[in-house]
Design a protein around this motif. Structure first.
Motif, PDB file in Angstrom:
ATOM      1  N   SER A 168     107.160  62.465 -23.277  1.00  0.00           N
ATOM      2  CA  SER A 168     107.889  62.760 -22.047  1.00  0.00           C
ATOM      3  C   SER A 168     106.977  62.985 -20.844  1.00  0.00           C
ATOM      4  CB  SER A 168     108.783  63.996 -22.252  1.00  0.00           C
ATOM      5  OG  SER A 168     109.781  63.730 -23.224  1.00  0.00           O
ATOM      6  N   TYR A 169     105.660  63.088 -21.060  1.00  0.00           N
ATOM      7  CA  TYR A 169     104.789  63.251 -19.890  1.00  0.00           C
ATOM      8  C   TYR A 169     103.711  62.169 -19.794  1.00  0.00           C
ATOM      9  CZ  TYR A 169     101.155  65.598 -22.788  1.00  0.00           C
ATOM     10  OH  TYR A 169     100.193  65.901 -23.717  1.00  0.00           O
ATOM     11  N   SER A 201     110.773  64.776 -17.945  1.00  0.00           N
ATOM     12  CA  SER A 201     110.521  65.946 -18.798  1.00  0.00           C
ATOM     13  C   SER A 201     111.761  66.455 -19.520  1.00  0.00           C
ATOM     14  CB  SER A 201     109.908  67.087 -17.972  1.00  0.00           C
ATOM     15  OG  SER A 201     108.650  66.716 -17.473  1.00  0.00           O
ATOM     16  N   TYR A 225     109.631  62.561 -11.680  1.00  0.00           N
ATOM     17  CA  TYR A 225     108.522  63.136 -12.424  1.00  0.00           C
ATOM     18  C   TYR A 225     108.463  64.652 -12.256  1.00  0.00           C
ATOM     19  CZ  TYR A 225     106.975  58.429 -13.354  1.00  0.00           C
ATOM     20  OH  TYR A 225     106.920  57.139 -13.792  1.00  0.00           O
ATOM     21  N   THR A 226     107.617  65.249 -13.093  1.00  0.00           N
ATOM     22  CA  THR A 226     107.387  66.689 -13.043  1.00  0.00           C
ATOM     23  C   THR A 226     106.158  66.974 -12.186  1.00  0.00           C
ATOM     24  OG1 THR A 226     108.461  67.206 -15.143  1.00  0.00           O
ATOM     25  CG2 THR A 226     106.679  68.660 -14.455  1.00  0.00           C
ATOM     26  N   ILE A 261     110.672  70.339 -12.512  1.00  0.00           N
ATOM     27  CA  ILE A 261     110.964  69.640 -13.757  1.00  0.00           C
ATOM     28  C   ILE A 261     111.854  68.441 -13.437  1.00  0.00           C
ATOM     29  CG2 ILE A 261     111.983  69.797 -16.055  1.00  0.00           C
ATOM     30  CD1 ILE A 261     109.505  71.469 -15.750  1.00  0.00           C
ATOM     31  N   VAL A 312     102.771  63.751 -14.922  1.00  0.00           N
ATOM     32  CA  VAL A 312     102.858  65.032 -14.215  1.00  0.00           C
ATOM     33  C   VAL A 312     101.992  64.911 -12.981  1.00  0.00           C
ATOM     34  CG1 VAL A 312     102.428  67.517 -14.321  1.00  0.00           C
ATOM     35  CG2 VAL A 312     103.255  66.309 -16.358  1.00  0.00           C
ATOM     36  N   THR A 363     109.712  72.829 -24.071  1.00  0.00           N
ATOM     37  CA  THR A 363     108.627  71.990 -24.571  1.00  0.00           C
ATOM     38  C   THR A 363     108.754  70.575 -24.027  1.00  0.00           C
ATOM     39  OG1 THR A 363     108.475  73.295 -26.610  1.00  0.00           O
ATOM     40  CG2 THR A 363     107.486  71.102 -26.629  1.00  0.00           C
ATOM     41  N   ILE A 364     107.653  70.054 -23.486  1.00  0.00           N
ATOM     42  CA  ILE A 364     107.587  68.678 -23.001  1.00  0.00           C
ATOM     43  C   ILE A 364     106.653  67.924 -23.933  1.00  0.00           C
ATOM     44  CG2 ILE A 364     107.123  67.189 -21.024  1.00  0.00           C
ATOM     45  CD1 ILE A 364     107.340  69.640 -19.223  1.00  0.00           C
TER      46      ILE A 364
END
Length: 493
Positions: free
Chosen positions: A417-418, A449, A342-343, A445, A431, A412-413
């Motif tokens: 993707s989040y 992401s 994960y971010t 990142i 996130v 760009t996420i």
């Protein structure tokens, strides 16, 4: 019988022009031809300048290497060229690891890491390795004998005595730094600690690694890797779907750097993870699959940790700027780490993001009983997938310094993707608070992401780049777009 053709009779008259007029006509023709040639040369020069300007605008230079590609002259190993290798990527099986949640409770974070398959040894045997751009050393579980090993998908690697790396080897000294464990020992020992407090210890070994080249052939390469016989922490989670870790940092002992130092590849690699976590992707070593056009590049910050980091100026949720900490004129550091599922955002950015998400709709209410991720929201309508709610959320944007002060550079996420949907049908934020893992002022990142993007790590030029991609099939890239190639061919040949 057919009639015979009539016999033709006549005379051929040859007329010689006046010598004076002939000279004038010749001079006029020569002048016209010269004028045409001049116009042609000027036109070709103008087109060539326009083409070269296009190269400069895109951040590329017209070089002998580009010319060789244009005119069909491929690089050869004997001429100092380099190879490229393709590796498949596979998503790890659905599972979870425990992590501290923002409110002190325990959340179970679903894993989204990816691994590849590499053949090692003589004879070569397959091993599944997690790809990790934040780690120097490649290692596999090893029967040396093994003190703490989990049951992986393949039998433990069994080293021969002649495979052991001596402590005086340059790669051993690079790995150990100033900690010289044993001058009289005959093997190089190591221990690696990870951010999740897990660790791996073992000895260095040197053996064959078999990789598939871009031309479809296979190469046996001599590499140094870790023979890991003592794993601790989460590395002992069972059942395990991998046999070890593929170290892809820019350290001297990482796989890309080892191959580059041997002149086998350019010190460039990339990975492409599909947006669908159930699908596969690919990665490559070398630069033959790097798109020459359309990439966004940012510089890598030099540092002692051998990680791929850069600096971000702004973090936006849609058009709304989230707080970015600036201390003593320093911008927030961003680390690209494929070893993280994960971010992670610094706490102040993380909390600003949550505040923005809470305003997305009055029908979304935080559900603290959902332990899938630290922040989950319960919608007032049934949700089966992110596709049902993605239109209600905005993209996250990391904005970097503009190129030449005018060309924007943005990572760009997308909401796909989040965000993730929990088993309860809640919308959860993928996130996390970086303070929980010791990154209070750094953005990490992770895999989630970078899905749907080809990400390239160019250690030769000290830069990281990305471009949107479906990641279904790698393409061997031309050095120049077809229209520029055709223009240069017609104007320069």
């Amino acid at each position: 019988m057919a009639d015979a053709a009539p016999l033709l009779r006549g005379a051929v008259v040859i007329s010689l022009p006046d010598r004076h007029h002939d000279d004038e006509d010749g001079r006029q023709a020569a002048d016209d031809a010269g004028s045409r040639r001049g116009r042609t040369l000027r036109r070709r020069a103008a087109v060539s300048l326009m083409v070269l300007a296009a190269f400069a605008l895109a951040g590329h230079c017209y070089s002998p290497e580009v010319a060789a590609r244009l005119f069909g002259e491929e690089r050869k190993w004997s001429d100092g060229g380099a190879a490229s290798f393709l590796l498949p990527l596979y998503p790890k099986k659905a599972g979870g690891v425990k992590a501290a949640a923002a409110e002190g409770s325990t959340a179970v974070l679903p894993q989204r890491q990816y691994y590849t398959s590499i053949n090692i040894g003589n004879p070569a045997r397959p091993y599944f390795l997690d790809i990790d751009t934040g780690t120097d050393l490649t290692w596999i579980q090893c029967d040396a004998p093994c003190a703490n090993c989990t049951k992986g998908p393949h039998p433990l690697y069994k080293p021969a005595e002649e495979n052991m790396v001596h402590p005086r080897d340059s790669l051993c000294q690079e790995l150990q730094g100033n900690q010289n464990y044993c001058d009289t020992c005959k093997q190089c020992e190591y221990e690696i600690a990870y951010a999740d407090r897990s660790s791996s210890a073992g000895v260095l070994a040197r053996d064959n690694m078999r990789l598939m080249a871009a031309d479809g052939g296979r190469e046996n390469l001599d590499v140094v890797f870790g023979c890991a016989y003592d794993q601790q922490g989460k590395l002992l989670d069972s059942p395990a779907s991998t046999d070890g870790v593929l170290g892809l940092s820019n350290g001297a002992i990482s796989l890309p750097t080892q191959l580059a130092n041997q002149g086998i590849i350019s010190n460039v690699f990339g990975h492409c993870i599909t947006a669908d976590p159930r699908s596969s992707g690919y990665m490559f070593l070398g630069d033959d699959y790097v798109p020459r056009w359309g990439m966004t590049w940012v510089p890598i910050r030099n540092g002692p940790e051998n990680v791929y980091s850069t600096e971000v100026q702004k973090v936006n949720y849609g058009g709304q700027e989230l707080n970015v900490r600036r201390q003593a004129g320093k911008l927030t550091q961003v680390i690209f780490d494929s070893g993280s599922s994960y971010t992670y955002f610094p706490r102040e950015i993380y909390r600003s993001l949550i505040a923005s998400l809470e305003d997305v709709s009055p029908g979304f209410v935080q559900d603290e009983s959902d332990q899938t991720l630290p922040f989950c929201m319960k919608p007032n309508f049934p949700v089966r997938s992110v596709d049902d709610v993605k239109e209600l959320f905005k993209p996250l944007q990391l904005q970097f310094r503009k190129r030449w002060f005018v060309i924007p550079r943005t990572f760009t996420i997308s909401p796909e993707s989040y965000l993730t949907i929990s088993d309860k049908g809640n919308v959860c934020l993928g996130v996390l608070d970086g303070t929980e893992i010791g990154h209070s002022s750094t953005i990490i990142i992770g895999d989630a992401s970078v899905s749907g993007k080809l990400v390239v790590y160019d250690n030769d030029k000290n830069q990281i780049g990305w471009v949107q991609s479906d990641c279904t099939r790698p393409h061997k890239e031309s050095r120049v777009p077809s229209f520029l190639s055709s223009a240069l061919r017609s104007q320069l040949l």
